[in-house]
Design a protein around this motif. Structure first.
Motif, short mmCIF file in Angstrom:
data_model
loop_
_atom_site.label_atom_id
_atom_site.label_comp_id
_atom_site.label_asym_id
_atom_site.label_seq_id
_atom_site.Cartn_x
_atom_site.Cartn_y
_atom_site.Cartn_z
N SER A 41 0.79 -1.32 0.13
CA SER A 41 0.23 -0.04 -0.07
C SER A 41 0.97 1.19 -0.28
N SER A 42 1.87 1.08 0.80
CA SER A 42 2.83 2.48 0.85
C SER A 42 3.48 2.79 -0.62
N ALA A 43 3.85 1.56 -1.24
CA ALA A 43 4.58 1.68 -2.42
C ALA A 43 3.50 2.27 -3.45
N VAL A 44 2.27 1.81 -3.57
CA VAL A 44 1.40 2.42 -4.47
C VAL A 44 1.15 3.81 -4.12
N LEU A 45 0.81 4.09 -2.88
CA LEU A 45 0.71 5.52 -2.44
C LEU A 45 1.73 6.44 -2.86
N VAL A 46 2.96 6.14 -2.85
CA VAL A 46 3.95 6.85 -3.16
C VAL A 46 4.00 7.16 -4.56
N SER A 50 3.38 10.71 -6.86
CA SER A 50 4.33 11.28 -7.66
C SER A 50 3.70 11.34 -9.21
N ARG A 51 2.74 10.85 -9.49
CA ARG A 51 2.01 10.62 -10.87
C ARG A 51 0.80 11.64 -10.88
#
Length: 297
Positions: A41-46, A50-51
């Motif tokens: 979840s953290s990786a997807v949110l980051v 950014s996008r």
């Protein structure tokens, strides 16, 4: 003897079966699942942060003209995803309620009511998604047709939320349970009130956005209340599973529906009452009080 009491495999020599409370390593598994979910979840949110460019509660005159197309483009995409999410959630909620309250093979009033509401929601959300996707060209602008869709969507959502809220309450109060237990179970399904509140506030904010030229500011609260409504819908869908999640846990007694899952003497009803179907946790809970699910219509 019930199939739920029979070991799934012939016992090896020297082993003793403990079907009711099998020894396990759930703590390790749960820890691993939680860690993986947090990291993913953290990786997807980051990556999303950014996008995705999205300005919330900023006046139109404070935004560069070059950023406006991206704002509306993201808003259109978010609305389509919201409509898809709500359609899936409402289908899941109604399907779960049919599973909970309608015995296998029975086609009563509650079953057909859920089916009709489900069909109406599918038709509406499909039409809404197509309208949002192809109704405004180019999608980098906020067209008048989209304003109408915004209001109409809020009205339909509020109406369907109210219908879905009312549907199970009558069925619960027709069950052969004590008043206290009826109130306990009703509390679980009354979480739908939160959805109705969020949908009503979203409608009010949508009406304001409909007449206001400052779209970037007035659409921001609409977005947040759409998110709140979807969150409440997830709670409505997941809340009935809480008794099973907290079963044999110290927190179980703190839940308002804990009386349905607490270990106590039970009058068993043969599982064959539901041929070809595995009874859900709610049905198992009612089985403990010898309350068969029979059609009242």
């Amino acid at each position: 003897m019930s199939l739920n009491e029979v070991p799934a495999l012939i016992l090896p020599s020297g082993e003793v079966s403990n079907v009711p409370r099998p020894p396990n390593r759930n703590a390790e598994a749960h820890a691993g699942i939680i860690i993986c979910l947090i990291l993913t979840s953290s990786a997807v949110l980051v990556r999303a942060y950014s996008r995705i460019f999205f300005i919330a509660f900023a006046a139109f005159w404070d935004i560069p003209l070059g950023d406006v197309p991206m704002f509306f483009h993201i808003y259109y995409i978010a609305l389509v995803l919201y409509e898809l999410t709500m359609m899936g959630l409402k289908i899941s909620i109604l399907t779960e309620w049919i599973h909970l309250f309608v015995p296998c093979g029975i086609r009563n009033t509650f079953f057909w009511a859920c089916l009709v509401v489900m069909l109406v929601n599918v038709l509406y959300y499909t039409a809404s998604i197509l309208s949002v996707s192809f109704g405004c060209t180019p999608r980098a602008e906020f067209c008048a047709r989209f304003s109408f869709i915004l209001i109409f969507s809020a009205v339909i959502n509020l109406t369907s939320d109210l219908v879905i809220l009312v549907l199970p309450i009558r069925t619960i109060w027709l069950l052969k349970l004590s008043r206290r237990k009826k109130l306990s179970v009703s509390l679980i399904f009354a979480l739908g009130i939160l959805c109705c509140i969020a949908a009503a506030v979203r409608l009010a904010k949508g009406k304001k956005a409909f007449v206001s030229p400052d779209k970037t500011y007035t659409l921001s609260p609409v977005t947040l209340w759409c998110l709140a409504e979807a969150t409440c819908a997830f709670l409505v869908f997941c809340a009935p599973a809480a008794p099973m999640a907290f079963k044999a846990n110290r927190l179980e007694g703190m839940l308002p529906w804990g009386t349905f899952t607490a270990d106590q003497p039970r009058n068993r009803i043969d599982i064959a009452t539901y041929p070809g179907e595995r009874p859900s946790f709610m049905r198992k809970a009612y089985m403990r009080d010898a309350v068969p699910f029979r059609s009242t219509n």
